[in-house]
Design a protein around this motif. Structure first.
Motif, PDB file in Angstrom:
ATOM      1  N   THR A  28      15.347   6.107  11.417  1.00 53.29           N
ATOM      2  CA  THR A  28      14.594   7.727  10.888  1.00 53.29           C
ATOM      3  C   THR A  28      14.866   7.561   9.270  1.00 53.29           C
ATOM      4  N   ALA A  29      16.374   7.839   9.064  1.00 57.14           N
ATOM      5  CA  ALA A  29      16.853   8.424   7.801  1.00 57.14           C
ATOM      6  C   ALA A  29      16.545   6.803   6.940  1.00 57.14           C
ATOM      7  N   ILE A  30      16.550   5.396   7.293  1.00 57.65           N
ATOM      8  CA  ILE A  30      15.567   4.173   6.549  1.00 57.65           C
ATOM      9  C   ILE A  30      14.833   4.547   6.112  1.00 57.65           C
ATOM     10  N   VAL A  31      14.292   4.767   7.704  1.00 57.23           N
ATOM     11  CA  VAL A  31      12.484   5.031   6.702  1.00 57.23           C
ATOM     12  C   VAL A  31      11.868   5.780   6.035  1.00 57.23           C
ATOM     13  N   SER A  32      12.427   6.874   6.099  1.00 58.85           N
ATOM     14  CA  SER A  32      12.280   7.523   5.235  1.00 58.85           C
ATOM     15  C   SER A  32      12.368   7.680   3.859  1.00 58.85           C
ATOM     16  N   SER A  33      13.678   7.079   3.824  1.00 64.20           N
ATOM     17  CA  SER A  33      14.535   6.403   2.336  1.00 64.20           C
ATOM     18  C   SER A  33      13.334   5.536   1.835  1.00 64.20           C
ATOM     19  N   LEU A  34      12.972   4.816   2.928  1.00 66.36           N
ATOM     20  CA  LEU A  34      11.925   3.594   2.201  1.00 66.36           C
ATOM     21  C   LEU A  34      11.253   3.714   1.363  1.00 66.36           C
ATOM     22  N   VAL A  35       9.874   5.234   2.704  1.00 65.60           N
ATOM     23  CA  VAL A  35       8.734   5.412   1.731  1.00 65.60           C
ATOM     24  C   VAL A  35       9.322   6.293   0.915  1.00 65.60           C
ATOM     25  N   ALA A  36      10.064   6.689   0.806  1.00 65.34           N
ATOM     26  CA  ALA A  36      10.161   8.132  -0.116  1.00 65.34           C
ATOM     27  C   ALA A  36      10.512   7.975  -1.230  1.00 65.34           C
ATOM     28  N   ASP A  37      11.068   6.931  -1.298  1.00 65.69           N
ATOM     29  CA  ASP A  37      11.779   6.190  -2.287  1.00 65.69           C
ATOM     30  C   ASP A  37      11.437   4.670  -2.856  1.00 65.69           C
ATOM     31  N   LEU A  38      10.609   4.308  -2.190  1.00 67.54           N
ATOM     32  CA  LEU A  38      10.075   3.001  -2.506  1.00 67.54           C
ATOM     33  C   LEU A  38       9.134   2.752  -2.617  1.00 67.54           C
ATOM     34  N   ILE A  39       8.523   2.971  -1.788  1.00 68.76           N
ATOM     35  CA  ILE A  39       6.550   3.343  -1.625  1.00 68.76           C
ATOM     36  C   ILE A  39       5.912   4.315  -2.201  1.00 68.76           C
ATOM     37  N   ASN A  40       6.239   5.392  -1.740  1.00 68.07           N
ATOM     38  CA  ASN A  40       5.742   6.838  -2.730  1.00 68.07           C
ATOM     39  C   ASN A  40       5.654   6.897  -4.360  1.00 68.07           C
ATOM     40  N   PRO A  41       6.351   6.159  -4.674  1.00 64.60           N
ATOM     41  CA  PRO A  41       6.885   5.775  -6.190  1.00 64.60           C
ATOM     42  C   PRO A  41       5.379   5.092  -7.122  1.00 64.60           C
ATOM     43  N   PHE A  83      -0.841  19.193   3.980  1.00 61.02           N
ATOM     44  CA  PHE A  83      -1.682  18.758   5.022  1.00 61.02           C
ATOM     45  C   PHE A  83      -2.078  16.804   5.104  1.00 61.02           C
ATOM     46  N   ILE A  84      -2.726  17.053   3.355  1.00 56.80           N
ATOM     47  CA  ILE A  84      -3.042  15.812   3.270  1.00 56.80           C
ATOM     48  C   ILE A  84      -1.710  14.888   2.890  1.00 56.80           C
ATOM     49  N   ASN A  85      -0.538  15.690   2.060  1.00 57.34           N
ATOM     50  CA  ASN A  85       0.833  14.741   2.407  1.00 57.34           C
ATOM     51  C   ASN A  85       1.083  14.457   3.639  1.00 57.34           C
ATOM     52  N   ALA A  86       1.349  15.286   4.446  1.00 55.16           N
ATOM     53  CA  ALA A  86       1.537  15.202   6.207  1.00 55.16           C
ATOM     54  C   ALA A  86       0.916  13.428   6.431  1.00 55.16           C
ATOM     55  N   VAL A  87       0.210  13.655   5.944  1.00 56.83           N
ATOM     56  CA  VAL A  87      -1.083  11.960   6.802  1.00 56.83           C
ATOM     57  C   VAL A  87      -0.808  11.595   5.610  1.00 56.83           C
ATOM     58  N   ILE A  88      -0.603  11.605   5.057  1.00 60.62           N
ATOM     59  CA  ILE A  88      -0.672  10.218   3.625  1.00 60.62           C
ATOM     60  C   ILE A  88       0.815   9.757   4.563  1.00 60.62           C
ATOM     61  N   ASN A  89       1.658  10.763   4.496  1.00 63.66           N
ATOM     62  CA  ASN A  89       2.752  10.052   4.688  1.00 63.66           C
ATOM     63  C   ASN A  89       3.705   9.640   5.962  1.00 63.66           C
ATOM     64  N   PHE A  90       2.408  10.308   7.536  1.00 66.79           N
ATOM     65  CA  PHE A  90       2.255   9.574   8.700  1.00 66.79           C
ATOM     66  C   PHE A  90       1.991   8.094   8.780  1.00 66.79           C
ATOM     67  N   LEU A  91       0.996   8.255   7.322  1.00 70.01           N
ATOM     68  CA  LEU A  91       0.180   6.462   7.239  1.00 70.01           C
ATOM     69  C   LEU A  91       1.150   5.466   6.819  1.00 70.01           C
ATOM     70  N   ILE A  92       1.691   5.537   6.310  1.00 69.58           N
ATOM     71  CA  ILE A  92       2.917   4.961   5.679  1.00 69.58           C
ATOM     72  C   ILE A  92       4.044   4.519   6.515  1.00 69.58           C
ATOM     73  N   VAL A  93       4.396   5.915   7.348  1.00 66.18           N
ATOM     74  CA  VAL A  93       5.754   5.386   8.135  1.00 66.18           C
ATOM     75  C   VAL A  93       5.355   4.720   9.321  1.00 66.18           C
ATOM     76  N   ALA A  94       3.744   5.097   9.645  1.00 63.63           N
ATOM     77  CA  ALA A  94       3.516   4.347  11.064  1.00 63.63           C
ATOM     78  C   ALA A  94       3.479   2.993  10.255  1.00 63.63           C
ATOM     79  N   PHE A  95       2.931   2.604   9.628  1.00 68.02           N
ATOM     80  CA  PHE A  95       2.434   1.050   8.965  1.00 68.02           C
ATOM     81  C   PHE A  95       4.209   0.712   8.419  1.00 68.02           C
ATOM     82  N   VAL A  96       4.960   0.710   8.223  1.00 68.78           N
ATOM     83  CA  VAL A  96       5.845   0.453   7.813  1.00 68.78           C
ATOM     84  C   VAL A  96       7.523   0.185   9.555  1.00 68.78           C
TER      85      VAL A  96
END
Length: 145
Positions: A28-41, A83-96
């Protein structure tokens, strides 16, 4: 009671579950970092830097500069941006996670040696083939007699 506890802990399922939870937390920590630090920018670049987290409507009326200010003031807030942020993050994490699982499955398939694959067992004649043979044998016996 101590004996029962030792039996419970010594069971393979409990240990497997504990290992799974620990690995899951690390994953979870790896995926969260991948999403927050690499994909979200990159997503921020494509969306023009839109910040959904500060989009809200105060239900009781009133104007506030930010969502935090409205919440600190105790106002009833409909924070649809969060809520929109949570949905977007969920979709990104699910895809990753989907892509990671897909990659792991490919690695597993590549690791299977041809010797590990069970040889194909030749199948015999089908039930229909046997019935046709019996019919033909009976017909030949009738002709012979």
């Amino acid at each position: 009671m101590i004996g029962e506890f030792k039996d419970f802990i010594a069971k393979g399922n409990v240990m497997d579950m504990a290992v799974g939870i620990i690995i899951g937390a690390a994953f979870t920590a790896i995926v969260s970092s991948l999403v927050a630090d690499l994909i979200n920018p990159f997503i921020g670049i494509f969306t023009g830097g839109i910040d959904f987290s500060n989009m809200f409507v105060v239900l009781g009326g009133g104007e506030y500069a930010s969502l935090t200010a409205a919440q600190e003031a105790g106002a009833a807030v409909f924070a649809y941006g969060s809520f929109i942020n949570a949905v977007i993050n969920f979709l990104i994490v699910a895809f990753v996670v989907f892509m990671l699982v897909k990659m792991v499955n490919r690695v597993k398939e590549a690791a299977v040696k041809p010797d590990d694959v069970a040889p194909e067992v030749p199948t015999g004649p089908s039930e229909l083939d046997i019935l046709i043979e019996i019919r033909d044998a009976l017909a030949a016996d009738r002709k012979a007699s």
